[in-house]
Scaffold this active site. Structure first.
Site, mmCIF file in Angstrom:
data_model
loop_
_atom_site.group_PDB
_atom_site.id
_atom_site.type_symbol
_atom_site.label_atom_id
_atom_site.label_comp_id
_atom_site.label_asym_id
_atom_site.label_seq_id
_atom_site.Cartn_x
_atom_site.Cartn_y
_atom_site.Cartn_z
ATOM 1 N N GLU A 190 0.827 -1.210 0.000
ATOM 2 C CA GLU A 190 0.000 0.000 0.000
ATOM 3 C C GLU A 190 0.863 1.263 0.000
ATOM 4 O O GLU A 190 0.522 2.248 -0.651
ATOM 5 C CB GLU A 190 -0.969 0.001 1.184
ATOM 6 C CG GLU A 190 -2.112 -0.990 1.045
ATOM 7 C CD GLU A 190 -3.011 -0.722 -0.173
ATOM 8 O OE1 GLU A 190 -3.058 0.417 -0.666
ATOM 9 O OE2 GLU A 190 -3.642 -1.685 -0.650
ATOM 10 N N TYR A 247 -6.097 6.662 4.749
ATOM 11 C CA TYR A 247 -6.240 5.712 3.646
ATOM 12 C C TYR A 247 -5.512 4.408 3.964
ATOM 13 O O TYR A 247 -6.084 3.310 3.883
ATOM 14 C CB TYR A 247 -5.718 6.294 2.309
ATOM 15 C CG TYR A 247 -5.562 5.181 1.297
ATOM 16 C CD1 TYR A 247 -6.671 4.670 0.647
ATOM 17 C CD2 TYR A 247 -4.326 4.565 1.086
ATOM 18 C CE1 TYR A 247 -6.563 3.582 -0.214
ATOM 19 C CE2 TYR A 247 -4.196 3.486 0.229
ATOM 20 C CZ TYR A 247 -5.319 2.997 -0.415
ATOM 21 O OH TYR A 247 -5.210 1.916 -1.239
ATOM 22 N N ASP A 290 -8.904 6.750 -1.229
ATOM 23 C CA ASP A 290 -7.831 7.517 -1.870
ATOM 24 C C ASP A 290 -8.433 8.282 -3.056
ATOM 25 O O ASP A 290 -9.656 8.302 -3.250
ATOM 26 C CB ASP A 290 -6.673 6.600 -2.296
ATOM 27 C CG ASP A 290 -7.056 5.663 -3.434
ATOM 28 O OD1 ASP A 290 -8.236 5.637 -3.838
ATOM 29 O OD2 ASP A 290 -6.164 4.952 -3.940
HETATM 30 N N1 ADE Z 1 -3.632 0.744 -5.317
HETATM 31 C C1 ADE Z 1 -3.669 0.941 -3.989
HETATM 32 N N2 ADE Z 1 -3.920 -0.206 -3.336
HETATM 33 C C2 ADE Z 1 -4.036 -1.165 -4.279
HETATM 34 C C3 ADE Z 1 -4.284 -2.552 -4.244
HETATM 35 N N3 ADE Z 1 -4.428 -3.180 -3.076
HETATM 36 N N4 ADE Z 1 -4.349 -3.208 -5.421
HETATM 37 C C4 ADE Z 1 -4.175 -2.554 -6.574
HETATM 38 N N5 ADE Z 1 -3.927 -1.261 -6.671
HETATM 39 C C5 ADE Z 1 -3.852 -0.562 -5.532
#
Ligand code: ADE
Length: 355
Positions: free
Chosen positions: A43, A126, A144
């Site tokens: 993340e 987030y 987000d």
């Molecule tokens: N962008 C942020 N978190 C994500 C996730 N878990 N899978 C794909 N894109 C992401």
């Protein structure tokens, strides 16, 4: 226009979204685990970086640092080297600070609750929501910019989603509908934003599981949303970059421990665009003897708030130079060690490839 004081999704829409996600989700490395540490690393990497770019970094990082303890103990230079090219290096430093805090204050175990996660350095609303829901199925949302886009279209919301109170309102109404499958719910919204409800131009409404519930699609205005306030223009900074080399060695400079690109290595540079005739004096002032100066191509690098507009010179220097004292910010390093040992930010990519 909609208000967002009521729950955003009806149960029916939540079920449609989860069913779509189960069928359509991309097979991504961080979706094969429930390990909170791995989800946390993914993340943080995904915050400002595209999925395809993150994949190799994610694997490499977790091979080098498979546990919270390994991350806490990693020497800073190795940490920055693992992050080299990803940008926003404060993310890496905060990861390490947070890992140390998990060891010191949480017995080495990642907190499983939203508040505990939120208290760690580098983990905001987030990320705390993403880790709590994805790793532990805690019923909290993760909102987000991509999720804000999906929600603003779904509600046909014309308010400026970059305003904190609008985001807070959307988050609060999403809180009311997070199902027991919280992790899948979080990822289904992310997935919808990444593969269907796309930014910049046409959303692919024909493939959207929420289409029949979506006010933006019904009103034909999905493409115009979200509304975002005008961004402050970036500050432009002119730089003159020096590639100082003798036959076997290159001059690097360590950036200050605080601020932009803190602690990384860079090619020496000075503010402004310096004329070729002035370069020899500049080089001599560093204690080096210039033998030949050649102008290189111009380059530009865009950070979030600043743009560097760079001109550059390759300067051949005399090999009769013993180096600076070890406490100096300047150092001269063997060319062989340059790429393997020193983290040089992507801002210098146009010149690094010449080294
Ligand atoms: N962008 C942020 N978190 C994500 C996730 N878990 N899978 C794909 N894109 C992401």
């Amino acid at each position: 226009m909609s208000t967002v004081s009521e729950p955003i999704f009806r149960e029916e829409a939540v079920r449609a979204l989860l069913a779509w996600y189960a069928q359509s989700k991309r097979d991504l490395p961080w979706r094969r685990t429930r390990d909170p540490y791995r989800i946390w690393i993914s993340e943080i990497m995904l915050q400002q970086t595209r999925v395809e770019a993150v994949k190799p970094y994610y694997e490499r990082f977790l091979t080098a640092c498979p546990t919270v303890k390994a991350l806490a103990d990693l020497p800073e230079e190795q940490l920055l080297k693992l992050w080299e090219g990803l940008g926003y290096y404060s993310r890496a430093r905060n990861l390490q600070k947070a890992a140390r805090s998990v060891l010191a204050e949480h017995n080495g175990v990642m907190p499983s609750d939203y508040e505990g996660l939120l208290s760690l350095p580098g983990i905001g609303e987030y990320t705390a929501g993403a880790i709590a829901s994805i790793a532990y199925d805690v019923r909290v949302p993760a909102v987000d910019g991509n999720v804000l886009r999906v929600l603003s279209r779904f509600l046909a919301l014309r308010k400026d989603v970059t305003r904190p109170e609008v985001k807070a309102e959307l988050r609060a109404s999403l809180c009311q509908v997070v199902p027991p499958e919280a992790g899948d719910f979080t990822q289904s919204l992310i997935e919808l934003g990444a593969t269907v409800c796309l930014p910049k131009g046409a959303p692919r409404c024909e493939g959207c599981p929420l289409r029949m519930y979506c006010r933006g699609a019904a009103l034909g205005i999905a493409e115009e949303l979200p509304v975002k306030g005008a961004k402050k223009p970036r500050r432009i900074e002119e730089r003159t970059v020096l590639l100082l080399r003798d036959g076997d060695r290159t001059v690097l400079r360590r950036r200050p421990p605080k601020g932009l690109l803190a602690g990384l290595f860079e090619l020496p540079h000075v503010p402004g665009h310096v004329e070729k005739e002035e370069i020899p004096a500049l080089v001599r002032a560093l204690g080096l003897e210039p033998l030949h100066v050649e102008r290189l191509e111009d380059a530009k690098h865009v950070f979030s708030h600043v743009e560097w507009h760079m001109i550059a010179y390759a300067v051949r220097i005399s090999p009769e130079f013993d180096g600076w004292p070890s406490e100096s910010e300047l150092l001269i390093v063997p060319n062989g060690a340059l790429h393997a040992e020193y983290a040089i930010p992507s801002a210098f990519a146009a010149y690094k490839k010449l080294l």
